[in-house]
Design a protein around this motif. Structure first.
Motif, mmCIF file in Angstrom:
data_model
loop_
_atom_site.group_PDB
_atom_site.id
_atom_site.type_symbol
_atom_site.label_atom_id
_atom_site.label_comp_id
_atom_site.label_asym_id
_atom_site.label_seq_id
_atom_site.Cartn_x
_atom_site.Cartn_y
_atom_site.Cartn_z
ATOM 1 N N ASP A 60 0.801 -1.224 0.000
ATOM 2 C CA ASP A 60 0.000 0.000 0.000
ATOM 3 C C ASP A 60 0.836 1.277 0.000
ATOM 4 O OD1 ASP A 60 1.013 -0.157 2.508
ATOM 5 O OD2 ASP A 60 -0.923 -0.333 3.542
ATOM 6 N N ARG A 61 2.152 1.145 -0.259
ATOM 7 C CA ARG A 61 2.967 2.355 -0.175
ATOM 8 C C ARG A 61 3.459 2.886 -1.510
ATOM 9 N NH1 ARG A 61 7.387 3.421 3.476
ATOM 10 N NH2 ARG A 61 6.609 5.468 2.967
ATOM 11 N N ALA A 62 3.590 2.002 -2.499
ATOM 12 C CA ALA A 62 4.243 2.477 -3.726
ATOM 13 C C ALA A 62 3.778 1.735 -4.967
ATOM 14 C CB ALA A 62 5.763 2.312 -3.601
ATOM 15 N N SER A 64 6.141 2.216 -7.537
ATOM 16 C CA SER A 64 7.560 1.837 -7.487
ATOM 17 C C SER A 64 8.386 3.063 -7.131
ATOM 18 C CB SER A 64 8.030 1.281 -8.831
ATOM 19 O OG SER A 64 9.438 1.176 -8.840
ATOM 20 N N ALA A 65 9.341 2.862 -6.206
ATOM 21 C CA ALA A 65 10.239 3.962 -5.802
ATOM 22 C C ALA A 65 11.464 4.041 -6.709
ATOM 23 C CB ALA A 65 10.652 3.802 -4.343
ATOM 24 N N GLY A 66 11.367 3.464 -7.901
ATOM 25 C CA GLY A 66 12.431 3.668 -8.887
ATOM 26 C C GLY A 66 13.461 2.564 -8.899
ATOM 27 N N LEU A 110 8.428 7.005 -8.404
ATOM 28 C CA LEU A 110 9.644 7.813 -8.512
ATOM 29 C C LEU A 110 10.592 7.192 -9.535
ATOM 30 C CD1 LEU A 110 10.300 8.290 -4.668
ATOM 31 C CD2 LEU A 110 9.012 9.799 -6.199
ATOM 32 N N GLY A 111 11.408 8.023 -10.157
ATOM 33 C CA GLY A 111 12.417 7.523 -11.077
ATOM 34 C C GLY A 111 11.826 6.525 -12.059
ATOM 35 N N ALA A 112 12.452 5.338 -12.116
ATOM 36 C CA ALA A 112 11.980 4.317 -13.061
ATOM 37 C C ALA A 112 10.508 3.958 -12.825
ATOM 38 C CB ALA A 112 12.851 3.064 -12.969
ATOM 39 N N LEU A 133 11.226 12.621 -10.279
ATOM 40 C CA LEU A 133 12.409 12.073 -10.939
ATOM 41 C C LEU A 133 13.605 12.541 -10.106
ATOM 42 C CD1 LEU A 133 11.433 12.731 -14.686
ATOM 43 C CD2 LEU A 133 11.728 10.490 -13.592
ATOM 44 N N PRO A 134 14.003 11.729 -9.101
ATOM 45 C CA PRO A 134 15.037 12.174 -8.152
ATOM 46 C C PRO A 134 16.474 12.039 -8.665
ATOM 47 C CG PRO A 134 14.087 10.073 -7.433
ATOM 48 C CD PRO A 134 13.438 10.420 -8.744
ATOM 49 N N GLU A 135 16.648 11.647 -9.934
ATOM 50 C CA GLU A 135 17.996 11.312 -10.426
ATOM 51 C C GLU A 135 19.005 12.431 -10.230
ATOM 52 O OE1 GLU A 135 15.188 10.493 -11.873
ATOM 53 O OE2 GLU A 135 15.288 8.412 -12.549
ATOM 54 N N ASN A 137 19.334 14.552 -8.037
ATOM 55 C CA ASN A 137 19.774 14.574 -6.637
ATOM 56 C C ASN A 137 20.827 13.507 -6.359
ATOM 57 O OD1 ASN A 137 19.609 15.411 -3.951
ATOM 58 N ND2 ASN A 137 18.110 13.836 -3.471
ATOM 59 N N LEU A 138 20.886 12.498 -7.256
ATOM 60 C CA LEU A 138 21.863 11.411 -7.102
ATOM 61 C C LEU A 138 23.006 11.563 -8.113
ATOM 62 C CD1 LEU A 138 19.170 8.572 -6.937
ATOM 63 C CD2 LEU A 138 20.486 9.431 -4.997
ATOM 64 N N GLY A 139 23.069 12.739 -8.757
ATOM 65 C CA GLY A 139 24.131 12.977 -9.743
ATOM 66 C C GLY A 139 23.908 12.212 -11.025
HETATM 67 N N1 COA Z 1 15.844 1.150 -4.044
HETATM 68 C C1 COA Z 1 16.022 0.230 -3.091
HETATM 69 N N2 COA Z 1 15.357 0.238 -1.920
HETATM 70 C C2 COA Z 1 14.454 1.230 -1.738
HETATM 71 C C3 COA Z 1 14.222 2.219 -2.700
HETATM 72 C C4 COA Z 1 14.962 2.156 -3.904
HETATM 73 N N3 COA Z 1 14.790 3.041 -4.887
HETATM 74 N N4 COA Z 1 13.299 3.082 -2.221
HETATM 75 C C5 COA Z 1 12.964 2.621 -1.012
HETATM 76 N N5 COA Z 1 13.656 1.519 -0.704
HETATM 77 C C6 COA Z 1 13.593 0.722 0.520
HETATM 78 C C7 COA Z 1 14.286 1.407 1.662
HETATM 79 O O1 COA Z 1 15.680 1.143 1.631
HETATM 80 C C8 COA Z 1 13.592 0.801 2.846
HETATM 81 O O2 COA Z 1 14.150 -0.493 3.070
HETATM 82 P P1 COA Z 1 14.454 -0.996 4.596
HETATM 83 O O3 COA Z 1 13.102 -1.029 5.253
HETATM 84 O O4 COA Z 1 15.059 -2.341 4.385
HETATM 85 O O5 COA Z 1 15.353 0.020 5.172
HETATM 86 C C9 COA Z 1 12.172 0.591 2.360
HETATM 87 O O6 COA Z 1 12.234 0.618 0.953
HETATM 88 C C10 COA Z 1 11.223 1.677 2.817
HETATM 89 O O7 COA Z 1 11.778 2.915 2.428
HETATM 90 P P2 COA Z 1 12.016 4.117 3.467
HETATM 91 O O8 COA Z 1 13.036 5.033 2.861
HETATM 92 O O9 COA Z 1 12.269 3.596 4.836
HETATM 93 O O10 COA Z 1 10.588 4.796 3.443
HETATM 94 P P3 COA Z 1 10.252 6.331 3.659
HETATM 95 O O11 COA Z 1 8.773 6.422 3.761
HETATM 96 O O12 COA Z 1 11.051 6.902 4.762
HETATM 97 O O13 COA Z 1 10.718 7.063 2.299
HETATM 98 C C11 COA Z 1 10.946 7.321 -0.081
HETATM 99 C C12 COA Z 1 10.112 6.717 1.075
HETATM 100 C C13 COA Z 1 10.351 6.808 -1.371
HETATM 101 C C14 COA Z 1 10.858 8.847 -0.048
HETATM 102 C C15 COA Z 1 12.416 6.875 0.070
HETATM 103 O O14 COA Z 1 12.435 5.475 0.270
HETATM 104 C C16 COA Z 1 13.284 7.202 -1.107
HETATM 105 O O15 COA Z 1 13.642 8.353 -1.311
HETATM 106 N N6 COA Z 1 13.662 6.186 -1.901
HETATM 107 C C17 COA Z 1 14.592 6.331 -2.992
HETATM 108 C C18 COA Z 1 13.909 6.932 -4.183
HETATM 109 C C19 COA Z 1 14.876 7.117 -5.316
HETATM 110 O O16 COA Z 1 15.822 7.857 -5.244
HETATM 111 N N7 COA Z 1 14.583 6.427 -6.449
HETATM 112 C C20 COA Z 1 15.196 6.644 -7.722
HETATM 113 C C21 COA Z 1 16.505 6.101 -7.914
HETATM 114 S S1 COA Z 1 17.144 6.698 -9.489
#
Ligand code: COA
Length: 244
Positions: A60-62, A64-66, A110-112, A133-135, A137-139
């Motif tokens: 229920d949270r995503a 996909s976070a990318g 997010l992202g992908a 698209l947080p890319e 921020n990750l360079g």
């Molecule tokens: N890749 C791998 N794992 C990810 C992930 C990603 N892109 N996004 C979230 N997760 C994992 C976290 O590591 C965490 O794992 P854990 O419980 O084993 O520590 C779990 O998912 C929950 O994420 P969490 O960060 O604790 O939740 P949050 O509510 O505090 O924050 C986000 C949610 C989406 C804001 C944050 O997870 C985030 O910024 N993720 C990365 C997004 C990103 O940069 N994606 C694009 C990459 S190009």
């Protein structure tokens, strides 16, 4: 088709469902998920029983976070990374599906994640969704097509703001700028996606395929060529109907 670990593939009454299934990692796209998606998409393309597909996220949270950030830096070299992407062009595979694809987005895209949704034709999102698209921020720059797909339906100024700031936007703003089609309460997300799929399926499958080709391919053509293509598709559809 192999056993899937990171996606769930189901079919029901003409609708195929692909569920991104790593809810503990917010359905982040790792190599395994990429490979599984690459394997499953041709079966949507080729299966006459599938009329429409819905892509959604487990939990229920995503949606996909990318891309899976824990895999960053694990490819032996940039050249090998490029080679893998070239050989298994997942986003090209998504875009080549001739059937209507609906993304049902609940939570983070997010992202992908949002890039995958942008490879779909229709995006329906829950009211608590967040997009970005947080890319930068990750360079990095978006590499799942986002810098190219997003400007095809969101005005360039909004795309630049989303890419340059790497900030997240909420569902209402995403709706306002045209990134998504509809916003619904969370508990109605799947119902709305199903309802839309069924509405689409009530139309002629060949006509839908031609219409998708016209819309998608036409975007890459000057208007004059696009109009010619539309005529050709319409003629092909008519002659197919006469001979069947
Ligand atoms: N890749 C791998 N794992 C990810 C992930 C990603 N892109 N996004 C979230 N997760 C994992 C976290 O590591 C965490 O794992 P854990 O419980 O084993 O520590 C779990 O998912 C929950 O994420 P969490 O960060 O604790 O939740 P949050 O509510 O505090 O924050 C986000 C949610 C989406 C804001 C944050 O997870 C985030 O910024 N993720 C990365 C997004 C990103 O940069 N994606 C694009 C990459 S190009």
């Amino acid at each position: 088709m192999g056993d899937f670990e990171n996606i769930i593939f189901e079919k029901d009454g003409g609708i195929a469902y692909i569920t991104l299934n790593r809810p503990k990692a917010l359905n982040a796209v790792n190599t395994r998920m990429r490979d599984e998606l690459y394997e499953v998409l041709p079966s949507i393309k080729d299966d006459p029983d599938v009329k429409v597909a819905i892509v959604k996220g487990a939990g229920d949270r995503a949606f996909s976070a990318g891309a899976d950030i824990s895999e960053f830096g694990t490819v032996p070299s940039m050249a090998i990374g490029r080679e893998i992407r070239w050989e298994r062009d997942l986003w090209g595979m998504f875009l080549s599906v001739q059937k209507p694809l609906i993304a049902a987005i609940g939570g983070f895209a997010l992202g992908a994640g949002i890039e995958m949704a942008m490879c779909c034709d229709i995006r329906i999102a829950s009211d608590d969704s967040q997009f970005g698209l947080p890319e930068a921020n990750l360079g990095m720059v978006p590499t799942a097509g986002g810098s190219q797909t997003m400007p095809r339906f969101v005005l360039k100024g909004w795309v630049s703001e989303i890419v340059f700031t790497a900030d997240r936007i909420d569902a209402q703003k995403a709706l306002h700028i045209g990134l998504i089609n509809q916003v619904v309460p969370r508990d109605q997300l799947l119902n709305k996606a199903n309802e839309t799929a069924r509405r689409i399926m009530s139309n002629d499958a060949n006509a839908l395929e031609c219409a998708k080709a016209a819309i998608v391919r036409g975007l890459d053509m000057p208007l004059s060529q696009g109009l010619e293509m539309e005529q050709r598709l319409a003629a092909a559809l008519t002659s197919e109907r006469k001979t069947s």
